[in-house]
Each structure stands twice: as structure tokens, then as C-alpha cells.
Design a protein around this motif. Structure first.
Motif, PDB file in Angstrom:
ATOM      1  N   ASP A  77       0.810  -1.222   0.000  1.00  0.00           N
ATOM      2  CA  ASP A  77       0.000   0.000   0.000  1.00  0.00           C
ATOM      3  C   ASP A  77       0.841   1.270   0.000  1.00  0.00           C
ATOM      4  OD1 ASP A  77      -2.464  -1.464   0.300  1.00  0.00           O
ATOM      5  OD2 ASP A  77      -1.786  -1.899   2.330  1.00  0.00           O
ATOM      6  N   MET A  78       2.102   1.125   0.369  1.00  0.00           N
ATOM      7  CA  MET A  78       2.918   2.334   0.482  1.00  0.00           C
ATOM      8  C   MET A  78       4.369   2.018   0.146  1.00  0.00           C
ATOM      9  SD  MET A  78       3.449   4.533   3.936  1.00  0.00           S
ATOM     10  CE  MET A  78       4.359   6.047   3.988  1.00  0.00           C
ATOM     11  N   VAL A  79       4.980   2.880  -0.647  1.00  0.00           N
ATOM     12  CA  VAL A  79       6.420   2.770  -0.918  1.00  0.00           C
ATOM     13  C   VAL A  79       7.049   4.074  -0.444  1.00  0.00           C
ATOM     14  CG1 VAL A  79       8.178   2.585  -2.724  1.00  0.00           C
ATOM     15  CG2 VAL A  79       6.129   1.182  -2.855  1.00  0.00           C
ATOM     16  N   PRO A  80       7.846   4.031   0.611  1.00  0.00           N
ATOM     17  CA  PRO A  80       8.342   5.282   1.198  1.00  0.00           C
ATOM     18  C   PRO A  80       9.466   5.964   0.424  1.00  0.00           C
ATOM     19  CG  PRO A  80       8.374   3.475   2.800  1.00  0.00           C
ATOM     20  CD  PRO A  80       8.178   2.878   1.454  1.00  0.00           C
ATOM     21  N   TYR A  81      10.093   5.260  -0.498  1.00  0.00           N
ATOM     22  CA  TYR A  81      11.146   5.884  -1.317  1.00  0.00           C
ATOM     23  C   TYR A  81      10.895   5.521  -2.782  1.00  0.00           C
ATOM     24  CZ  TYR A  81      13.853   6.826   2.913  1.00  0.00           C
ATOM     25  OH  TYR A  81      14.266   7.287   4.137  1.00  0.00           O
ATOM     26  N   VAL A  82      10.363   6.456  -3.548  1.00  0.00           N
ATOM     27  CA  VAL A  82      10.122   6.205  -4.974  1.00  0.00           C
ATOM     28  C   VAL A  82      11.248   6.901  -5.745  1.00  0.00           C
ATOM     29  CG1 VAL A  82       8.546   6.585  -6.903  1.00  0.00           C
ATOM     30  CG2 VAL A  82       7.630   6.100  -4.627  1.00  0.00           C
ATOM     31  N   PRO A  83      11.967   6.171  -6.610  1.00  0.00           N
ATOM     32  CA  PRO A  83      13.001   6.844  -7.405  1.00  0.00           C
ATOM     33  C   PRO A  83      12.359   7.894  -8.312  1.00  0.00           C
ATOM     34  CG  PRO A  83      13.201   4.439  -7.550  1.00  0.00           C
ATOM     35  CD  PRO A  83      11.897   4.730  -6.887  1.00  0.00           C
ATOM     36  N   PRO A  84      12.991   9.056  -8.495  1.00  0.00           N
ATOM     37  CA  PRO A  84      12.374  10.122  -9.297  1.00  0.00           C
ATOM     38  C   PRO A  84      11.955   9.656 -10.696  1.00  0.00           C
ATOM     39  CG  PRO A  84      14.337  10.953  -8.201  1.00  0.00           C
ATOM     40  CD  PRO A  84      14.278   9.494  -7.907  1.00  0.00           C
TER      41      PRO A  84
END
Lengths: 539, 320
Positions: A261-268
């Protein structure tokens, strides 16, 4: 016989399908309701597992610190409002606090309804025990130096605790608050001399909105709501589950598939993919991280301010922000983040001006040779640019910088290094130039990076920068009250920017992807889980 | 026989010591140490220096080595600097996961390779043989991560049949008995298939060549002359003789049961030795690296020993 086999095979296939297609997210639990309500589970992807539940054993990775913050209380909660003034604090374990008129003692009054997960009250004894652990040399935590100005702490009564400081200074509340309170009754049984080698997961007693339910190492950490949490009916979520998925691409694949449900670090570079999904929200917050090209100020030609400035002028930082960070960063101006109250907003951005760069380099004695490379005294202006091999963003940035500097006749060789090797060479000053990033805490302290290195005194000034006037201003700032320190900090920043000991490149944004129907989430620069107790599932 | 076993054991001990010593020196000479990784902005340079003193990293290399060797000789591998638990416990957690996955992967690799080689032999140099040779070569040449991602893409995300990662689903982690076992088996399919598919090509190519050589020998002709069917001659006479070099191959692969595959473990979020050692190397976690090195070396020695024993079983002449 054949029919039986076919039926069995079909049954197996159906079972496989049912199992494989089952989504692990329990979003459906609260679908029909609106407004905050109990129930449901949020699954969060993390790159690595938590190494310990005891932060005084740890070297504190960001993820680990965020998880520990869900399980153990701090005295107060630092607010993310540090843009215009120093951060304020809200009550957490402490209901109120008071600084003595002479500034030497700070008294906290604790909530009386706070309980550890085993039902025992959280008291002043726990606070005293925590400070002793933080300062103990045998525990050897990273807090020893941080707490050096706290002389002692005393129990006034079971719910009142008093900190005694060596002297009054601006960040007393922040220093007292740093680190989480741990349970004296559960962990006090382990002598401090054994803390380093003790597995605290076997004696886990927590005191946050969630408690640890199950922990399968390097796989899953499941937290369940603590029914004894003092802010009832919070937390609303029944479970908060951290799933270890090392690969960022795999994290997003599982997010898109509905397993996370959540990804705390998304690559730009993946931001656009997240934004294209209507069921997901992409939240960007200032990361308190700024990137730079560090020039080794101890050696020629980087010891010459004109050369450093010329190299900065020749780098197209706007193009770097747009192409490498896909716009999810802003240009850095100086040594204090633009999101901080202490930032000198009168500073002018270093422009992209290759013409001026060439002129400055010519003034410094560099002339172009037959192959178009600048040289001085027969020595070409050529150097290695070190960066961590595992960081693809910095790899792209290194290539862009190489191309930009080649246009003004500077030959750059990007040199990727394994991360620990990179850090070791950075610390030892064994480099000409390196592409680094620095994370700032909310406590503005220019001394570690910008004060002249002195023998026997630790320093993070690995570039060898030295300006006596900057040293003096920083020393003045350290003793000034926060209300009148700004002009001194402004002047120090002016001088540092004028010296250009590094080329300030960018201030990064942290990108967080979360399902839109997770409601009530205030994801901000302080933490993605800032108000996790208020989260609930919406329709 | 006892003297032989004693000699092998003594050689094994020397080998383990030698490898451990070289590893210790290499890790010590590598730039950076555990304290270099303290990059939290709140951590001061003084803290880094203090950690170095406390971990003994400021002592001379011979002193550090002597301390480590003394403890290791008594079976004390120390505490992992990264995991804050005994090295033996950390290894004990990761090793079974790797052994399970790598063991299954090796079985797929060997069984698949043998099956392909036998099918190829039925119509040697025919179309099917050529096609299978090409496929085997392709599977061997494909990068492991590409195979893993392709399998995940098809079987997890497109068809939704199999889980893309981890040892258990969230429900499976809380299940017990057969349900938990079934969940684990489902999660094993794709990573084991990845290991198997990327390795079976080599087994098939190798075995096909040996089988072709063996099939042309006189004892096969004699068997056929006595009325033995072609299939029986292949399975009963040719295959056991062709297995000898394969046993060496398998013996050499046994350390893989302890080391695992970093790529497969990362892609499938499998908590095994590959990831553990990679993390330990990056963090310069000397006790854990040394413990893992000893384990790997023992696995190499054990693999060779098992291969020797298997030789003796398959080929009675070796016992002489």
C-alpha cells in the motif's frame, strides 16, 4: 482414471490461482465507512530489515529509525514547521515542560496514562534509565556525544523528571528529546556491558501506538495496534506491516499489483508511473538532503577559489535537476537548506555561465592546449570525480558534469566506487573531487562541516575548507540564543557561498507513494509516519 | 582408510585456516570500516573514532588477527556488528533458507539437464536435438536476473498464478502445518525455476557429449548384440558410466547450497546467505564475514568429499 487425474489437476490449478491471485492488502475491511474508524492493514515496502529494536545498539538507518519511532515514545514530538522559525514541539510522553530561569534545568511532566505494552506505567524512572543508557560508554551508542551537555537527570516524582545541563544553550529541548524512552523494568535486567550483544527482540516491551506482533527476519515485520495506547481510539489501523523488498523496481511492481500500500522511497524516474495510476498518490516532501561536488580545498588547483567558482559556473545545475531528478529537486543555494528557518534567503544562486567560467579559469592561469584541454604550467586541468557506484542518480549526474566541464576544457573522469570505499576516501580526504550528498538535521550546526579542522577535534570537514572569519562566526552562533542568531548565520553562509568550497547542486525531494484510500495521513518532512495513529482506510 | 580420512581432515583444517586468514587480511586491507558507515547527520566524527576504538579497529592488524583466531579456535565466532546477534545465530537463520532454495534449484538443474540430454540422444543430430541444443545454450547464456524478471512478469503479474517474492505470503507467515508448507512450496517455484533454468543448459550440453561418447563404446554394442533394447542400454549401461563426470560437477556445485545466489535472493526477496554476505561485505562486518567464509570453505571441502564418496559408490574401481 483419466477423468480423476484431470479433476485433481483442475483442483490444484484452481487452488494455485486462488492463492496466487489473492491480494495481501486488506483494504476491504473498512470500505463502506467514512470518517476515521478502526480496522484494516497497511502494508509498507522497505528495502532492508530492521537490525535491532534497540536504537542504542544501532547505527540508525533511516527506515530503522522510523520504525522504532512507532514502537517507543519520545518526550515530545518535533514538528515539521522549521521553515520560518526553529522547530516547535508538541507533547508526546511529556504533557508539559519548563525551562528554569537560569536555563540550567529542564523539567518534564509526564502523562499519567502512558503504559508499556505489558501494562506497566511509563514513569520518570524510564526516562532516567534511558539517559543513563544513552550516556554509558559500555553501551557505546551514537548518543554519547549528543548528550554530553546533559549533566544528569533526576526523578522528582514518578511522573516528573528534571534534566540538568552543564550550561544554557539554544538546543536544550532538542538534545533532551533526542532518542526514544526505553523500558527500565524490562531492559534494566541486562547489564549495560551486555547491551551490544543482546538480542532485544526477545525482551521486547514497547510503548507506542503499535506493538510488534511478528518479525520474520528479512521478510516481514508486523505491528498491531496497541490497545493500551494513550490516545484512544487511535491508532485506527489494526496492523501496519513492513515487507522487505530490496529492489525498488520490485517494490513498485508489488504496489501496482496491490500487494503493497505504500512505498516510502520512490526513485524520481518512476514518479510518472505512480502519477499515472489513479488509485495512488505521489507525495513529495523536502528530504533535508543536499547534493554537491566537493573540491579538495587542500590541493591545487582546487585550493584556488577562482577555480572552484569557475567549475561551479560551468555546471548546468538546472539541467541536472530536471534530467536526473525529473524536477523533484530544487537548486541548492548554500550550506543551509532553503527549507530551514536559518537559510539566508538573500543569497544569489550561482548562475550557469560557461563564458564567465572560462574567463575565471584564464585569470587563474589556465590556457587551452592543442587538444582543447585547459592547462597551467604543462599540467592539464583534469581530475577524477568519485561517486558511489550503487547510486544511479549520482552516476547520471557525474556523466552530465563530465560533459558540462568538457565544454570549458576541463577533463573529468567519473570514478564509481563501492559505497564504503567511497566513504573511506571521503573521510580520509583522498580525492580530488567527489559527488556527495549530505543530510541535514533540523538542528542548524555549521561547525562539523565548515569549521577549520583542528587536531584532536573530530570533524566532517573532509574537503579541508578553512576560513577564520567563518570559524569565528560559527563559534559566536553556538552560544547565541535562537532568537538572535540569524544575522550571524546569514553572514557565515554568505562567506561560505563566496568561497565556493563545494559546488552546491540540488536539494532533493523525497517521493512517497501511497494508496489514495488511506485517509488521514499527514506525510511531511518530519516522517512519512508522522501521524500514523490517525490513518484509516476510506472508500 | 582411516589414514586416508585423517589426511583429508588435516588438509581440510589447513585449507579452512588458510582461506580464513587470507579473507581476514583482505577485509582488513579494504578501504573503510564499520565506522565509515555512520552517516547519520546527528553522528559526529568523534563518535566514529570512538566506535573504531571500541571495535578494536585502531589496533594493529596482527593483534586483531590473533584475537579473532584465538576466539574462533574455541568456536566463538563473535557477534555480528550489523545484526547485533551471535554470528552462529545469524548464519543459522540464513543457511537453511539458502540450502532449501539452492537444493531445489540444483535438483531442477540436474534433473532437467539429464532429461534434456536423454531426449536429445534419442534422435542425435536431428531437428529436435538441434533445437534443444540451442535452447540449452540460450538458457545458459541468459542472465539470471533477466530469467527471474521474465518468470515474475509472466507467472506473477500476467497470469497471477505464483507469488513474485518472499518465502511466505502475509497469511502464510501466520499459518501452520500443511497450509504453511503449501505456501512455502508456492513461493519456491519461481526462484528454484530460475536457478534450474539458468543451469540446466550446461548440464544438458555436458551430459549429451559424454553420453554420445559412451554410446559408441563396445560394451554398449555387446549389450545390444545380446538383445538389450536401445532404451535399456541407454538407461542401465550408458547412463551410469556417463554419470562419473556429472558427479564431479554436482560435487563442485554443493558449496552453492551454502552460498546461494545473490541475484536470485535479491530479486525474490529471499532471506539467504547471498544477501547476508553481500550486506556484511558492504558494512565491513568482520565477524560475520569471517564466520560466513569459514562456512563456505567447509562447504567446498564437504562438496569434494561427497563427490569422492559418490565416485566410490558409482565406480567400484575407485575403492581399490
Amino acid at each position: 482414471m483419466r477423468t480423476t487425474r484431470f479433476a485433481a489437476a483442475s483442483l490444484c490449478a484452481c487452488a494455485l490461482c486462488a492463492w496466487g491471485c489473492r491480494k495481501e492488502t486488506q483494504a476491504s475491511a473498512a470500505l463502506a465507512q467514512t470518517g476515521p474508524h478502526r480496522g484494516g492493514r497497511v502494508v509498507v515496502a522497505i528495502q532492508g530489515d530492521i537490525a535491532t529494536f534497540n536504537e542504542y545498539q544501532s547505527s540508525a538507518s533511516a527506515t530503522e529509525a522510523e520504525i522504532i519511532d512507532l514502537l517507543f515514545p519520545t518526550l515530545v514530538t518535533e514538528q515539521p514547521n522549521y521553515q520560518e522559525s526553529p522547530p516547535s514541539f508538541a507533547p508526546r510522553l511529556a504533557a508539559s515542560w519548563e525551562l528554569s530561569p537560569d536555563g540550567h534545568t529542564l523539567t518534564f511532566r509526564l502523562r499519567r496514562d502512558a503504559r508499556w505494552s505489558d501494562g506497566i506505567a511509563v514513569t520518570a524512572t524510564d526516562v532516567v534509565f534511558t539517559l543513563r543508557a544513552q550516556k554509558d560508554e559500555q553501551v557505546g551508542s551514537t548518543f554519547v556525544e549528543l548528550k554530553s551537555r546533559i549533566r544528569d537527570v533526576e526523578v522528582v516524582d514518578p511522573f516528573t523528571v528534571r534534566f540538568h545541563f552543564t550550561h544554557a544553550y539554544p538546543y536544550q529541548l532538542m538534545d533532551a528529546n533526542d532518542g526514544h524512552i526505553v523500558p527500565a523494568h524490562a531492559w534494566g535486567a541486562v547489564p549495560f556491558s551486555q547491551w551490544r550483544t543482546t538480542d532485544f527482540s526477545e525482551r521486547l516491551v514497547t510503548g507506542g501506538p503499535f506493538r510488534a506482533a511478528t518479525h520474520t527476519r528479512d521478510q516481514t515485520l508486523a505491528l498491531t495496534r496497541d490497545p493500551g495506547y494513550w490516545q484512544q481510539p487511535r491508532p485506527y489501523l489494526d496492523e501496519l506491516v513492513f515487507r522487505v523488498i530490496p529492489e525498488p523496481a520490485a517494490q513498485l511492481a508489488q504496489l501496482f499489483a496491490g500487494n503493497v500500500d505504500m512505498v516510502p522511497y520512490v526513485p524520481p524516474r518512476e514518479a510518472a508511473r505512480v502519477q499515472a495510476r489513479p488509485e495512488l498518490a505521489l507525495i513529495s516532501v523536502p528530504a533535508r538532503l543536499w547534493g554537491f561536488v566537493a573540491w579538495n580545498n587542500r590541493i591545487a588547483p582546487f585550493s584556488d577559489q577562482r577555480v572552484r567558482r569557475a567549475l561551479g559556473l560551468a555546471i548546468n545545475r538546472q539541467a541536472l535537476v530536471e534530467s536526473v531528478y525529473c524536477g523533484f529537486a530544487r537548486l541548492a543555494e548554500g550550506p543551509v537548506l532553503s527549507t530551514m528557518w536559518a537559510c539566508n534567503r538573500a543569497l544569489k544562486l550561482l548562475p550557469f555561465d560557461p563564458q564567465q567560467a572560462r574567463a575565471l579559469l584564464a585569470k587563474a592561469g589556465f590556457v587551452s592546449n592543442a587538444s582543447g584541454v585547459l592547462e597551467r604550467g604543462g599540467q592539464a586541468l583534469a581530475f577524477d570525480l568519485l561517486y558511489p557506484a550503487s547510486n544511479s542518480l549520482r552516476h547520471q549526474a557525474a556523466v552530465l558534469i563530465q560533459a558540462d566541464l568538457a565544454r570549458v576544457g576541463v577533463r573529468v573522469t567519473p570514478l564509481p566506487l563501492e559505497f564504503t570505499t567511497f566513504l573511506a576516501r571521503q573521510e580520509a580526504g583522498a580525492f580530488q573531487a567527489l559527488l556527495g550528498a549530505w543530510e541535514e538535521s533540523t538542528k542548524v550546526d555549521l561547525a562539523p562541516q565548515w569549521c577549520t579542522q583542528a587536531p584532536g577535534r573530530g570533524s566532517n570537514n573532509f574537503i579541508g575548507y578553512s576560513n577564520p572569519e567563518v570559524d569565528r562566526l560559527i563559534a559566536v552562533a553556538e552560544e547565541r540564543d535562537l532568537s538572535n542568531v540569524k544575522p550571524v548565520l546569514d553572514r557565515a553562509q554568505e562567506l561560505i557561498v563566496a568561497d565556493q568550497p563545494v559546488t552546491f547542486l540540488y536539494e532533493a525531494m523525497r517521493l512517497i507513494a501511497i494508496r489514495r484510500n488511506v485517509r488521514g495521513a499527514d506525510i511531511n518532512a518530519a516522517s512519512p509516519f508522522f501521524n500514523v495513529a490517525d490513518w484509516y482506510w476510506g472508500t | 582408510m582411516l589414514r586416508f580420512a585423517g589426511r583429508r581432515l588435516a588438509a581440510a583444517v589447513v585449507l579452512v585456516w588458510l582461506v580464513a586468514t587470507v579473507t581476514f587480511v583482505l577485509v582488513a586491507l579494504a578501504p573503510g570500516d564499520a565506522a565509515s558507515r555512520l552517516t547519520d547527520p546527528r553522528i559526529s566524527a568523534q563518535t566514529r573514532e570512538r566506535w573504531r576504538r571500541e571495535f578494536g579497529l585502531d589496533r594493529p592488524l596482527p593483534a586483531r588477527y590473533a584475537a579473532w583466531l584465538g576466539a574462533a579456535a574455541t568456536g566463538d565466532l563473535g557477534t555480528s556488528w550489523l545484526h547485533h546477534r551471535a554470528v552462529t545465530t545469524v548464519l543459522g537463520d540464513a543457511l537453511p533458507n539458502t540450502a532449501l532454495l539452492a537444493g531445489l534449484g540444483l535438483m531442477v538443474e540436474i534433473a532437467g539437464g539429464v532429461a534434456i540430454a536423454l531426449v536429445q540422444l534419442r534422435r542425435a543430430r536431428g531437428r529436435l536435438d538441434s533445437a534443444l541444443s540451442f535452447a540449452a545454450l540460450a538458457s545458459y547464456a541468459l542472465p539470471t536476473f533477466a530469467v527471474a524478471l521474465a518468470l515474475i512478469g509472466v507467472f506473477s503479474y500476467r497470469l497471477g498464478l505464483l507469488p513474485p517474492s518472499h518465502m511466505h505470503s502475509l497469511a502464510g507467515e501466520q499459518a501452520h502445518g500443511p497450509a504453511r508448507m503449501f505456501d512455502l512450496l508456492l513461493h519456491l517455484v519461481l526462484p528454484a525455476a530460475t536457478i534450474g533454468l539458468t543451469g540446466l543448459g550446461a548440464v544438458a550440453r555436458y551430459l549429451r557429449g559424454v553420453l554420445l561418447d559412451e554410446r559408441g563404446r563396445l560394451y554398449v554394442l555387446a549389450a545390444r548384440a545380446r538383445g538389450c533394447s536401445e532404451q535399456r542400454a541407454l538407461l542401465v549401461h550408458v547412463l551410469p558410466n556417463a554419470l562419473l563426470p556429472l558427479i564431479t560437477m554436482i560435487g563442485m556445485s554443493l558449496p552453492f547450497l551454502a552460498s546461494g545466489s545473490l541475484v536470485v535472493e535479491v530479486v525474490f526477496s529471499w532471506p539467504g546467505m547471498g544477501q547476508l554476505m553481500f550486506g556484511a561485505a558492504l558494512a565491513r562486518d568482520v565477524p560475520l564475514l569471517m564466520g560466513a567464509t569459514i562456512l563456505m570453505t567447509v562447504a567446498v571441502v564437504a562438496g569434494n568429499l561427497v563427490a569422492d564418496l559418490a565416485y566410490a559408490v558409482v565406480d567400484p574401481r575407485v575403492r581399490l
